[in-house]
Write a protein that holds these residues in place. Structure first.
Motif, PDB file in Angstrom:
ATOM      1  N   LEU A 326       0.820  -1.212   0.000  1.00 20.34           N
ATOM      2  CA  LEU A 326       0.000   0.000   0.000  1.00 20.34           C
ATOM      3  C   LEU A 326       0.852   1.259   0.000  1.00 20.34           C
ATOM      4  O   LEU A 326       0.622   2.184  -0.803  1.00 20.34           O
ATOM      5  CB  LEU A 326      -0.924  -0.014   1.214  1.00 20.34           C
ATOM      6  N   VAL A 327       1.836   1.324   0.911  1.00 25.63           N
ATOM      7  CA  VAL A 327       2.609   2.567   1.010  1.00 25.63           C
ATOM      8  C   VAL A 327       3.426   2.810  -0.252  1.00 25.63           C
ATOM      9  O   VAL A 327       3.597   3.967  -0.673  1.00 25.63           O
ATOM     10  CB  VAL A 327       3.524   2.560   2.260  1.00 25.63           C
ATOM     11  N   MET A 328       3.917   1.752  -0.891  1.00 28.99           N
ATOM     12  CA  MET A 328       4.692   1.955  -2.107  1.00 28.99           C
ATOM     13  C   MET A 328       3.808   2.388  -3.264  1.00 28.99           C
ATOM     14  O   MET A 328       4.171   3.275  -4.045  1.00 28.99           O
ATOM     15  CB  MET A 328       5.462   0.685  -2.453  1.00 28.99           C
ATOM     16  N   VAL A 329       2.629   1.782  -3.392  1.00 22.38           N
ATOM     17  CA  VAL A 329       1.712   2.171  -4.457  1.00 22.38           C
ATOM     18  C   VAL A 329       1.257   3.608  -4.261  1.00 22.38           C
ATOM     19  O   VAL A 329       1.267   4.429  -5.198  1.00 22.38           O
ATOM     20  CB  VAL A 329       0.499   1.218  -4.493  1.00 22.38           C
ATOM     21  N   VAL A 330       0.860   3.948  -3.038  1.00 22.93           N
ATOM     22  CA  VAL A 330       0.381   5.305  -2.764  1.00 22.93           C
ATOM     23  C   VAL A 330       1.516   6.315  -2.882  1.00 22.93           C
ATOM     24  O   VAL A 330       1.320   7.433  -3.385  1.00 22.93           O
ATOM     25  CB  VAL A 330      -0.269   5.370  -1.375  1.00 22.93           C
ATOM     26  N   ALA A 331       2.714   5.939  -2.446  1.00 24.25           N
ATOM     27  CA  ALA A 331       3.856   6.849  -2.581  1.00 24.25           C
ATOM     28  C   ALA A 331       4.135   7.157  -4.038  1.00 24.25           C
ATOM     29  O   ALA A 331       4.496   8.294  -4.389  1.00 24.25           O
ATOM     30  CB  ALA A 331       5.087   6.245  -1.909  1.00 24.25           C
ATOM     31  N   ALA A 332       3.987   6.157  -4.894  1.00 27.37           N
ATOM     32  CA  ALA A 332       4.181   6.383  -6.325  1.00 27.37           C
ATOM     33  C   ALA A 332       3.143   7.363  -6.864  1.00 27.37           C
ATOM     34  O   ALA A 332       3.462   8.264  -7.654  1.00 27.37           O
ATOM     35  CB  ALA A 332       4.111   5.056  -7.073  1.00 27.37           C
ATOM     36  N   ARG A 333       1.888   7.198  -6.437  1.00 31.93           N
ATOM     37  CA  ARG A 333       0.829   8.122  -6.849  1.00 31.93           C
ATOM     38  C   ARG A 333       1.128   9.533  -6.351  1.00 31.93           C
ATOM     39  O   ARG A 333       0.984  10.517  -7.092  1.00 31.93           O
ATOM     40  CB  ARG A 333      -0.522   7.651  -6.298  1.00 31.93           C
ATOM     41  N   HIS A 334       1.535   9.621  -5.102  1.00 34.90           N
ATOM     42  CA  HIS A 334       1.855  10.928  -4.520  1.00 34.90           C
ATOM     43  C   HIS A 334       3.013  11.576  -5.270  1.00 34.90           C
ATOM     44  O   HIS A 334       2.968  12.774  -5.592  1.00 34.90           O
ATOM     45  CB  HIS A 334       2.219  10.745  -3.043  1.00 34.90           C
ATOM     46  N   ASN A 335       4.008  10.799  -5.572  1.00 36.29           N
ATOM     47  CA  ASN A 335       5.184  11.336  -6.254  1.00 36.29           C
ATOM     48  C   ASN A 335       4.820  11.853  -7.642  1.00 36.29           C
ATOM     49  O   ASN A 335       5.253  12.934  -8.057  1.00 36.29           O
ATOM     50  CB  ASN A 335       6.254  10.252  -6.356  1.00 36.29           C
ATOM     51  N   ARG A 336       3.993  11.072  -8.377  1.00 42.16           N
ATOM     52  CA  ARG A 336       3.591  11.523  -9.711  1.00 42.16           C
ATOM     53  C   ARG A 336       2.778  12.812  -9.630  1.00 42.16           C
ATOM     54  O   ARG A 336       2.969  13.736 -10.419  1.00 42.16           O
ATOM     55  CB  ARG A 336       2.773  10.428 -10.402  1.00 42.16           C
ATOM     56  N   ALA A 337       1.866  12.864  -8.645  1.00 39.93           N
ATOM     57  CA  ALA A 337       1.012  14.045  -8.528  1.00 39.93           C
ATOM     58  C   ALA A 337       1.834  15.285  -8.185  1.00 39.93           C
ATOM     59  O   ALA A 337       1.633  16.364  -8.755  1.00 39.93           O
ATOM     60  CB  ALA A 337      -0.056  13.813  -7.469  1.00 39.93           C
ATOM     61  N   VAL A 338       2.754  15.134  -7.244  1.00 37.29           N
ATOM     62  CA  VAL A 338       3.574  16.271  -6.839  1.00 37.29           C
ATOM     63  C   VAL A 338       4.472  16.717  -7.976  1.00 37.29           C
ATOM     64  O   VAL A 338       4.617  17.911  -8.246  1.00 37.29           O
ATOM     65  CB  VAL A 338       4.400  15.912  -5.592  1.00 37.29           C
TER      66      VAL A 338
END
Length: 723
Positions: A326-338
Motif C-alpha cells: 500500500l505505502v509503495m503504491v500510494v507513494a508512487a501516486r503521490h510522487n507523480r502528482a507532486v
C-alpha cells in the motif's frame, strides 16, 4: 522538540517490565511445552538404537519373558502361558482408528492393553476414558514416544512420570506398565534400553516388550496380519499391534477377522496383566490426580494459546505485507502528482493537488529554544540564509546556558528574541505565534537547520485554501555510525513513506516539530498549541484535521536535525514521542465517529497508528520468540527462508523510499542488523509507553542531548529579509 517541561511523575514505572516479562515467559513456556510435546515426538518412527551394546543387559532379560520386573532385588520376567495371547496396541490413541478398534473389541467381548503416548492422550482424553470404562488395560509409552535409551536422566523422568500423570489426570487410574518406545523383543535389548527400564522400575513400572510383531506397520494386508495372529505359535505371546501412528485400516480388518475365529483357533486374547495374573492398574492418589489434571489442562492451554498466537502471526504478516504494498503504491501516486503539479485521480476522489500558484508573501519563523546553545547559531543562521522573506522569532524558554545571548550576538537582521520564564514548548510556540507579523508561520526546533530554499518550497502548498498545515521532510544530519544509519533508514522509510500515504488519504496525524508550516488563521481556530500532551506537534496536527483543515506533505522542503547518538538518548526521545502520541490519540479518539476531515483522521489516521505503531510493535516480541521456537523445534531452513523473504520486502520498500528521497543506498547495508537491536528497542519503547499510559503515570519531560554537529548551509547574513 527542544523546550523543557516540568511534569509530575508518580512513583516507579516498573510495571511495564513486569508485564512484558510475564507475557514473554508465558509465551516462551507455552512454546517450549508445545515444541516438546509435538515436535520432539517420534510416533511412527522406529530409529535404530543409539548404541547396540548389550554387555550390561542381564541374562535374565535377554533370555527371559517379555514382562520384566526389576523393582526389587534381581530381575524377574513373566509372560502369557497356555493358549493365552496378550493383545497390545501402541502409538495411540488416534481419533480415527482407536474408536474402530475399540468397537471391534467390544463386539467380541475382548479386552486389550493400550500403551498410550501422553501427548496423544492429552489431545484425545475421551478415548482414554472409554478404554477405562470398557475394562481395557492402559499402559504408557512415555510422554512423547521418545527413545529412552538415548535420553538423559532428566528427560527419562519427565517422559515416564509425565505420561503416568497424564493417564491419572484423565482416568483417575495410575498405570504401572511401560512399553519402552522403539523396543522389540528381549534379545534386542541394548544397554541404553536396559538402563531406561531399570530407571523406570525405580518408579514402580513393569517393562513390557513384544514377542510377536503383527507387522501391521508395514501394511502387508489384513489377511497376512490375521494369519500371523492365528498361528499356533502365537499362543503364549505378547502381540504388538498399533492403533496410531498411521493408517490402520488393515489392523482393524485383521483384528475383526482374528477375534471372529478365536474360538475355532483355540486362542484366548486378553490384556497383559490378565495374561500373567497381575492387576497392573491401581486407583491414582489424590495428589497424582490433581497433578495430572493440572498438567493436562496446562498443556491444553498452551495448545490453544499457541494456536491463537500462530493465527495472529499469520494475520500480522498479511497486514505487514499489505502495508508494504500500500505505502509503495500510494507513494508512487503521490510522487507523480507532486512532480506533475496537477490533480491526480480526481475521478476517484483520492488526492487533489491543484496547479500551483507561487507564494511569495513573507513568513514568520518561530524557533522555540531551551538550553540550545550547542546548535542555536547554526539553526538561526540557516533560516536567515533563506531565499524567502522571513521574520525570525527565537523564543528563549528560560534557558540557563546563554542560548538567547548567542542569538543576540549574531546581530542578524529581522531576528527577534523573546525571553520568557520556562513554561514548556507549547507556551514558547504560542508566544512566538502572538509575536508573528505574517499570516504564514513556520515552526522549527532549535536543533534543526534549513536549506536556503526550504521555507519557499515548504509553503507553496498553501496555494490551496483548504490547506492549514504542511509537513516538511526531516533529514538526519549525524547519520554516521550504525545507530545514525538506522535512524536515517527509519526517517526515510518509516516516516516519509507514511507521510505520503497520509497526504493522499487526507489524514496526516503529525507535522513534526522540526519543520512545519501553518496558517495563523488555522492556529487561531484550534486555540493555538496545547500543552495537554508530550507530543504537542501531533496534538496540534490532529486538532487541525478535526477542525476541517487539510494537512499535506512536501518532500522537497528539507530540514536537517540531530539524532540521538546513544541508545540511552534514543530510548528517551522515542519514549516521549510514543507516549505523547498515545496521549494525542486518546485525546482525539472522538474523531473516529465524526464525519468529514475529522472522520478521515479518526478512521484512517488513528486506525493506521493504532495498528502499525501500537498493536504490531506490542506483538513484535511474540515474533522474536516464535523465531527462536522455529529454530529449535521446527525447520531452521524454513525459518531462514521466511526471514529472508521478510527482509527482502523491507529492502525493496527501503530502496524505493530512498529513491523517492534521492538518497544513496549505502546506508541499507545496516538493514539486516537493524532487526537484532534497533527493532527490539523500538518495540520495547512502545510496550513501556502503553503500560505507562494504562497505569495512569504522567511521564516527565526527557530533553535530548545536543552535540553541536549541525552547520548552517550559509554562514552569511540573510540574503532576503522580511520587514
Amino acid at each position: 522538540m527542544s523546550t523543557g517541561r516540568r511534569a509530575a511523575r508518580s512513583g516507579g514505572i516498573g510495571a511495564h517490565w513486569f508485564l512484558m516479562v510475564v507475557v514473554v515467559l508465558t509465551l516462551g513456556l507455552s512454546l517450549a511445552v508445545q515444541g516438546y510435546m509435538n515436535h520432539l515426538a517420534g510416533i511412527g518412527d522406529r530409529p535404530a538404537p543409539a548404541s547396540n551394546a548389550t554387555g550390561n543387559v542381564p541374562a535374565a532379560v535377554t533370555e527371559g519373558r517379555p514382562v520384566i520386573d526389576a523393582r526389587g532385588e534381581g530381575v524377574r520376567t513373566a509372560g502369557p502361558s497356555g493358549h493365552t495371547v496378550a493383545l497390545t496396541f501402541d502409538d495411540g490413541p488416534d481419533p480415527a482408528w482407536t474408536p474402530r478398534i475399540l468397537d471391534v473389541l467390544r463386539e467380541h467381548g475382548v479386552h486389550a492393553t493400550f500403551f498410550v503416548t501422553g501427548s496423544s492422550a492429552i489431545k484425545h482424553p475421551e478415548l482414554l476414558r472409554r478404554m477405562a470404562a470398557e475394562g481395557h488395560e492402559i499402559g504408557t509409552q512415555t510422554l512423547t514416544n521418545a527413545d529412552l535409551s538415548a535420553a538423559p536422566s532428566w528427560r527419562r523422568q519427565l517422559e515416564i512420570r509425565g505420561a503416568q500423570k497424564v493417564v491419572a489426570g484423565i482416568t483417575g487410574q495410575s498405570p504401572s506398565l511401560l512399553r519402552p518406545p522403539h523396543s522389540t523383543d528381549n534379545t534386542a535389548v541394548t544397554d541404553g534400553q536396559w538402563s531406561a527400564m531399570d530407571a523406570a522400575a525405580d518408579e514402580g513400572f513393569l517393562a513390557v516388550l513384544g514377542t510377536l510383531d503383527s507387522g501391521d506397520e508395514q501394511a502387508p494386508g489384513s489377511e497376512v496380519i490375521a494369519d500371523r495372529l492365528l498361528r499356533p505359535e502365537a499362543r503364549g505371546q505378547v502381540v504388538v499391534m498399533h492403533d496410531g501412528g498411521g493408517t490402520r485400516s488393515q489392523t482393524v480388518e485383521a483384528l475383526s477377522a482374528v477375534l471372529g475365529q478365536q474360538a475355532e483357533s483355540g486362542h484366548r486374547f486378553t490384556t497383559v496383566g490378565d495374561s500373567i495374573g497381575v492387576d497392573s492398574t491401581r486407583q491414582a492418589s489424590f495428589a497424582d490426580f490433581v497433578i495430572g489434571t493440572v498438567f493436562v489442562w496446562g498443556v491444553r492451554f498452551t495448545d490453544v494459546f499457541v494456536t491463537a498466537i500462530s493465527w495472529a502471526l499469520v494475520a500480522a504478516g498479511a497486514v505487514t505485507l499489505a502495508r508494504a504494498v500500500l505505502v509503495m503504491v500510494v507513494a508512487a501516486r503521490h510522487n507523480r502528482a507532486v512532480r506533475r503539479g496537477r490533480e491526480a485521480d480526481r475521478n476517484r476522489g483520492w488526492f487533489e493537488l491543484p496547479l500551483r500558484t507561487e507564494i511569495a508573501e513573507p513568513v514568520s519563523v518561530i524557533v522555540p529554544a531551551y538550553n540550545e546553545s550547542a546548535g542555536i547559531e547554526a539553526a538561526v543562521r540557516s533560516i536567515a540564509a533563506s531565499t524567502h522573506p522571513v521574520q525570525i522569532i527565537v523564543v528563549d524558554d528560560g534557558s540557563s546556558d546563554g542560548t538567547a545571548d548567542i542569538v543576540e550576538a549574531l546581530g542578524l537582521p529581522n531576528v527577534e528574541i523573546i525571553r520568557k520564564e520556562n513554561g514548556g514548548k507549547p507556551s514558547a510556540l504560542n508566544a512566538g505565534i502572538a509575536a508573528a507579523r505574517h499570516d504564514l508561520v513556520v515552526m522549527v526546533d532549535g536543533d534543526t537547520v534549513f536549506e536556503p530554499d526550504t521555507v519557499h518550497v515548504l509553503i507553496q502548498r498553501f496555494a490551496e485554501p483548504r490547506v492549514g498545515a504542511i509537513s516538511g521532510n526531516t533529514k538526519i544530519a549525524n547519520r554516521g555510525g550504525i545507530l545514525g544509519a538506522w535512524q536515517h533508514i527509519e526517517y526515510v522509510v518509516g516516516f516519509n513513506l507514511d507521510r505520503r500515504l497520509f497526504d493522499v488519504a487526507e489524514c496526516m496525524p503529525t507535522v513534526p516539530g522540526a519543520i512545519g508550516a501553518f496558517r495563523r488563521e488555522a492556529l487561531a481556530r484550534v486555540g493555538g498549541v496545547s500543552n495537554d500532551t508530550l507530543a504537542e506537534d501531533t496534538d496540534l496536527t490532529m486538532a487541525l484535521c478535526r477542525g476541517g483543515w487539510r494537512v499535506v506533505y512536501e518532500d522537497d522542503a528539507r530540514a536537517w536535525t540531530e539524532a540521538p547518538a546513544t541508545l540511552g538518548a534514543l530510548w528517551k526521545q522515542r519514549y516521549r514521542w510514543c507516549y505523547g502520541t498515545l496521549q494525542a490519540m486518546w485525546k482525539h479518539r472522538g474523531a473516529v465517529v465524526q464525519s468529514g476531515a475529522a472522520g478521515k483522521l479518526g478512521r484512517r489516521g488513528l486506525g493506521y497508528l493504532l495498528v502499525f505503531q501500537v498493536l504490531l510493535p506490542l506483538f513484535a516480541p511474540v515474533v522474536d520468540v516464535f523465531a527462536i521456537y522455529g529454530l529449535v523445534f521446527l525447520d531452521p531452513v524454513r525459518i531462514a527462508v521466511v526471514w529472508g523473504i521478510f527482509l527482502l520486502i523491507q529492502f525493496i520498500m527501503a530502496a524505493y523510499a530512498f529513491r523517492l528521497d534521492r538518497e544513496p543506498l549505502r546506508a541499507l547495508w545496516t538493514l539486516p542488523l537493524q532487526q537484532f537491536v534497533y527493532r527490539q528497542l523500538m518495540y520495547l519503547v512502545v510496550i513501556q509507553s502503553v503500560v505507562t499510559a494504562l497505569a495512569g503515570v504522567r511521564l516527565r519531560w526527557h530533553r535530548m542531548e545536543r552535540y553541536g554537529s549541525l552547520r548552517a548551509p550559509m554562514d552569511s547574513p540573510a540574503r532576503t529579509s522580511a520587514p
